[in-house]
Each structure stands twice: as C-alpha cells, then as structure tokens.
Design a protein around this motif. Structure first.
Motif, PDB file in Angstrom:
ATOM      1  N   UNK A   1       1.012  -1.182  -0.091  1.00  0.00           N
ATOM      2  CA  UNK A   1      -0.126   0.054   0.060  1.00  0.00           C
ATOM      3  C   UNK A   1       0.876   1.250   0.009  1.00  0.00           C
ATOM      4  N   UNK A   2       0.689   2.354  -0.759  1.00  0.00           N
ATOM      5  CA  UNK A   2       1.344   3.509  -0.849  1.00  0.00           C
ATOM      6  C   UNK A   2       1.097   4.181   0.335  1.00  0.00           C
ATOM      7  N   UNK A   3       2.191   4.990   0.640  1.00  0.00           N
ATOM      8  CA  UNK A   3       2.331   5.857   1.770  1.00  0.00           C
ATOM      9  C   UNK A   3       0.916   6.906   1.830  1.00  0.00           C
ATOM     10  N   UNK A   4       0.504   7.252   0.426  1.00  0.00           N
ATOM     11  CA  UNK A   4      -0.389   8.247   0.398  1.00  0.00           C
ATOM     12  C   UNK A   4      -1.717   7.558   0.757  1.00  0.00           C
ATOM     13  N   UNK A   5      -2.027   6.513   0.258  1.00  0.00           N
ATOM     14  CA  UNK A   5      -2.826   5.712   0.691  1.00  0.00           C
ATOM     15  C   UNK A   5      -3.334   5.495   2.055  1.00  0.00           C
ATOM     16  N   UNK A   6      -2.398   5.247   2.889  1.00  0.00           N
ATOM     17  CA  UNK A   6      -2.080   5.052   4.319  1.00  0.00           C
ATOM     18  C   UNK A   6      -2.507   6.256   5.050  1.00  0.00           C
ATOM     19  N   UNK A   7      -2.065   7.202   4.459  1.00  0.00           N
ATOM     20  CA  UNK A   7      -2.067   8.761   5.134  1.00  0.00           C
ATOM     21  C   UNK A   7      -3.731   9.034   4.873  1.00  0.00           C
ATOM     22  N   UNK A   8      -4.241   8.591   3.583  1.00  0.00           N
ATOM     23  CA  UNK A   8      -5.755   9.104   3.755  1.00  0.00           C
ATOM     24  C   UNK A   8      -6.459   8.598   4.995  1.00  0.00           C
ATOM     25  N   UNK A   9      -6.354   7.531   5.268  1.00  0.00           N
ATOM     26  CA  UNK A   9      -7.302   6.804   6.295  1.00  0.00           C
ATOM     27  C   UNK A   9      -6.439   6.807   7.770  1.00  0.00           C
ATOM     28  N   UNK A  10      -5.351   7.264   7.762  1.00  0.00           N
ATOM     29  CA  UNK A  10      -4.530   7.186   9.055  1.00  0.00           C
ATOM     30  C   UNK A  10      -5.220   8.079  10.480  1.00  0.00           C
TER      31      UNK A  10
ATOM     32  N   UNK B   1      10.952   2.941   8.238  1.00  0.00           N
ATOM     33  CA  UNK B   1      11.165   4.220   8.943  1.00  0.00           C
ATOM     34  C   UNK B   1      10.955   5.189   7.506  1.00  0.00           C
ATOM     35  N   UNK B   2      11.110   5.150   6.462  1.00  0.00           N
ATOM     36  CA  UNK B   2      10.930   6.079   5.536  1.00  0.00           C
ATOM     37  C   UNK B   2       9.576   6.192   5.170  1.00  0.00           C
ATOM     38  N   UNK B   3       8.808   4.943   5.129  1.00  0.00           N
ATOM     39  CA  UNK B   3       7.352   5.002   4.779  1.00  0.00           C
ATOM     40  C   UNK B   3       6.653   5.709   5.964  1.00  0.00           C
ATOM     41  N   UNK B   4       6.943   5.464   7.266  1.00  0.00           N
ATOM     42  CA  UNK B   4       6.360   6.101   8.288  1.00  0.00           C
ATOM     43  C   UNK B   4       6.462   7.659   8.137  1.00  0.00           C
ATOM     44  N   UNK B   5       7.645   7.911   7.808  1.00  0.00           N
ATOM     45  CA  UNK B   5       7.902   9.537   7.609  1.00  0.00           C
ATOM     46  C   UNK B   5       7.006  10.021   6.269  1.00  0.00           C
ATOM     47  N   UNK B   6       7.042   9.191   5.408  1.00  0.00           N
ATOM     48  CA  UNK B   6       6.305   9.712   4.090  1.00  0.00           C
ATOM     49  C   UNK B   6       4.670   9.594   4.473  1.00  0.00           C
ATOM     50  N   UNK B   7       4.163   8.725   5.227  1.00  0.00           N
ATOM     51  CA  UNK B   7       2.624   9.029   5.991  1.00  0.00           C
ATOM     52  C   UNK B   7       2.585  10.089   6.537  1.00  0.00           C
ATOM     53  N   UNK B   8       3.530  10.437   7.515  1.00  0.00           N
ATOM     54  CA  UNK B   8       3.451  11.649   8.544  1.00  0.00           C
ATOM     55  C   UNK B   8       3.332  12.919   7.575  1.00  0.00           C
ATOM     56  N   UNK B   9       4.010  12.978   6.700  1.00  0.00           N
ATOM     57  CA  UNK B   9       4.284  14.188   5.801  1.00  0.00           C
ATOM     58  C   UNK B   9       3.073  14.280   4.973  1.00  0.00           C
ATOM     59  N   UNK B  10       2.424  13.498   4.898  1.00  0.00           N
ATOM     60  CA  UNK B  10       1.060  13.802   3.778  1.00  0.00           C
ATOM     61  C   UNK B  10      -0.048  14.100   4.879  1.00  0.00           C
ATOM     62  N   UNK B  11       0.120  13.976   6.059  1.00  0.00           N
ATOM     63  CA  UNK B  11      -1.026  14.505   6.671  1.00  0.00           C
ATOM     64  C   UNK B  11      -1.300  16.102   7.093  1.00  0.00           C
ATOM     65  N   UNK B  12      -2.489  16.634   7.230  1.00  0.00           N
ATOM     66  CA  UNK B  12      -2.295  17.875   7.545  1.00  0.00           C
ATOM     67  C   UNK B  12      -1.800  18.393   8.828  1.00  0.00           C
ATOM     68  N   UNK B  13      -1.672  19.666   8.762  1.00  0.00           N
ATOM     69  CA  UNK B  13      -1.015  20.402  10.103  1.00  0.00           C
ATOM     70  C   UNK B  13      -1.880  19.887  11.381  1.00  0.00           C
ATOM     71  N   UNK B  14      -3.054  19.891  11.402  1.00  0.00           N
ATOM     72  CA  UNK B  14      -3.736  19.796  12.606  1.00  0.00           C
ATOM     73  C   UNK B  14      -3.598  18.152  12.767  1.00  0.00           C
ATOM     74  N   UNK B  15      -3.420  17.239  11.809  1.00  0.00           N
ATOM     75  CA  UNK B  15      -3.404  15.778  11.850  1.00  0.00           C
ATOM     76  C   UNK B  15      -2.095  15.508  12.351  1.00  0.00           C
ATOM     77  N   UNK B  16      -0.963  16.148  12.080  1.00  0.00           N
ATOM     78  CA  UNK B  16       0.463  15.883  12.388  1.00  0.00           C
ATOM     79  C   UNK B  16       0.509  16.166  13.733  1.00  0.00           C
ATOM     80  N   UNK B  17       0.004  17.167  14.346  1.00  0.00           N
ATOM     81  CA  UNK B  17       0.098  17.662  15.720  1.00  0.00           C
ATOM     82  C   UNK B  17      -0.634  16.620  16.363  1.00  0.00           C
ATOM     83  N   UNK B  18      -1.858  16.214  16.254  1.00  0.00           N
ATOM     84  CA  UNK B  18      -2.473  15.226  16.954  1.00  0.00           C
ATOM     85  C   UNK B  18      -1.681  13.784  17.087  1.00  0.00           C
ATOM     86  N   UNK B  19      -1.346  13.176  15.822  1.00  0.00           N
ATOM     87  CA  UNK B  19      -0.539  11.980  15.828  1.00  0.00           C
ATOM     88  C   UNK B  19       0.854  12.342  16.783  1.00  0.00           C
TER      89      UNK B  19
END
Length: 312
Positions: free
Chosen positions: A20-29, A46-64
């Motif tokens: 599953x692509x990082x983008x698709x994981x981020x969509x539901x994360x 580690x790389x994929x975890x960072x890619x997922x995190x980078x694709x979240x919005x500001x509010x989502x990144x802060x919460x996660x």
C-alpha cells in the motif's frame, strides 16, 4: 479508500502494508484508533512512516505526534526530508520548536534552525540543503568517486555545485556532463560558470520567476558574499505554486480557512454568511431571467434548484 483488517496478525498486516502506498495509508490514518496508528507505524519502514506523516495535514500531524512515544518520534522526524521537517516545526512556537528538534540528530536540527530564521516570503524559506558540492580543483575521477561514495537517497543530484577554496559557489555541473566527461578533462573546463542564482534576500516570487523563465531544474541560493546556502528545485516551485493556487481559490470562492478541530456546527456557522449572500444573489439573478420571456419557462421549472445551488 483502503480498508485495513486489524484482526490479522502482525506478519500478515505487515505484508499487506508493504503493498500500500504511503499516500493511501495517510488518507485513512487520522481516522484510525491510536492503537491502530501505532501498530501501523511499528510495522512499516522508517521511510514509509515519515512519508505517511508528511502527507497528513497540520492539525493531523500535531495530533498524531502528541500520541507517539519518544523513540517513534525520533524515527519519524529523523527520516523526514529537510523541507518537510522545517514545515512541521514551523507549526509551533519557538519554545516548542526546540523541544521537537531534540528528537532530531544535531546536524539536521541546526539546518532547520538556520532555515527558520528566514521570513516565509523569502526564497530561502523554500530551499533544501540536500545537494552535493565538489571542489573546483577536483579531477573528474575524484569528483565521480566522491559522488558515488557520498550521495544519499534524498540528495538532489541533477546538478552538482562547484565551490572554491573559500567554499564559495563558482559553478554548476550537470551530472550528465560529469558522467560523459573524459578522464583528462578538468572540472574548471566542463562546469557552467554563467549560472542563474537567487540571493538570500530575494522573494519566493522572484526565485520562482527565474526557474520558470529559464526552465531550470534547480536554483542555487547564495548570500551576498557568494556562499551557497541551499537550492530551490523545480519540485519546490511546483509545490509553492499549488499552495498559492489553493489560497487564491479560497479567496475567490469566499472560503475562509478553518481549523480542522472545529465541530461541524462551527464550520457551518463560518459558511453561513457566504451561503446567505450566494442564495440572495441566485434569487436576484433568477428573478431577472424570469422577466426575460426566452428563459421564463425553463427557470420556472428549476427555480428550486437555484435556491439550493449554494449548498452544492
């Protein structure tokens, strides 16, 4: 949108996540339970975890980020690209920025601190520092060997930047020119001396115009003494243009930015003035057209749609 089965054991879920692509994981994360989020982060690279995190919005990144343990925070932040990490850190006040950067290795943290000095409208605010430099006195063989030994996956290598004994930028060398160069050629001979650049006090708009007008893949950013500070890539320019387009669209569409933490009631309240104005305007337009015989029959049949158009 993907649907993950958390009833699977770790081995099966890990295999599923690999495909599953990082983008698709981020969509539901962000909609997952905290325990499910942590399980995903633990099972992907580690790389994929960072890619997922980078694709979240500001509010989502802060919460996660708030829910991650310290080891995972270090995993995620250390593998973000410099521009992504800088953007995330800039979401916070100065005292909190230092706390976040404590999870990042020292050399990378220092780069972020330097980048945060610049105003958001200046060229250095969108530059990256992941590129390669070689000495003007290097031989072709030395330069090639240095690049193969030192290049990292995140480095921009379309162009290599040539520096003199004082570490000042003196030329640009496209990688393809280095690859096809003869062994007895010199860096001085094959490098481009007449290159385009941006000063560190130029605006983002000025830098974008240079990249656009001269159709270049990267633009070095230097200070007025000639020291190379970073580069702006065509990807950085594209991302900036997309952000500008989104902001412009919201202005023209009368869509004020809102905090994702708002409830649906708060969001509706913020949109209410625009909906009322749009509804009134649509009614006025409809009435005007009703007075025109050619449109009277058609509009009388779909008049209700006019009222609900602003809600679509």
């Amino acid at each position: 949108m993907i649907k993950l089965d958390f009833r699977k054991n770790d081995n099966l879920l890990e295999k599923e996540l690999k495909n599953i692509q990082a983008y698709d994981i981020a969509e539901v994360f962000h909609d997952l339970e905290v325990t499910e989020q942590k399980r995903i982060i633990d099972l992907i690279s580690d790389k994929k975890a960072s890619e997922v995190f980078s694709r979240l919005t500001e509010y989502q990144q802060k919460e996660v980020f708030l829910e991650l343990d310290n080891i995972t925070k270090k995993r995620v932040l250390d593998n973000l690209e410099v521009d992504e990490l800088k953007e995330f850190v800039s979401f916070y006040e100065k005292d909190k920025q230092d706390e976040i950067l404590s999870f990042v290795r020292e050399d990378k943290a220092n780069i972020i601190k330097d980048l945060l000095i610049y105003s958001n409208d200046l060229a250095p605010s969108i530059m990256i520092t992941e590129y390669l430099t070689i000495s003007i006195n290097s031989t072709i063989k030395e330069a090639t060997s240095y690049i193969f030994k030192n290049v990292k996956e995140t480095d921009f290598i379309d162009n290599i930047y040539i520096i003199d004994e004082e570490k000042k930028l003196v030329g640009v060398l496209p990688l393809k020119d280095l690859i096809v160069a003869r062994a007895n050629d010199s860096i001085k001979k094959i490098m481009v001396r007449d290159y385009h650049f941006s000063y560190n006090d130029n605006t983002i708009k000025e830098a974008i115009l240079i990249v656009k007008n001269y159709d270049i893949t990267s633009l070095p950013v230097i200070d007025h003494q000639g020291y190379l500070l970073g580069i702006i890539t065509a990807d950085d320019v594209l991302e900036q243009l997309i952000n500008n387009y989104d902001e412009l669209y919201k202005k023209f569409a009368f869509l004020p930015s809102h905090d994702e933490s708002y409830t649906s009631l708060k969001r509706s309240a913020k949109r209410l003035p625009w909906l009322i104005i749009a509804t009134i305007l649509n009614i006025v337009i409809a009435v005007i057209f009703l007075l025109i015989p050619a449109f009277e029959l058609t509009l009388s049949e779909v008049f209700a749609l006019v009222l609900f158009q602003p809600l679509v």
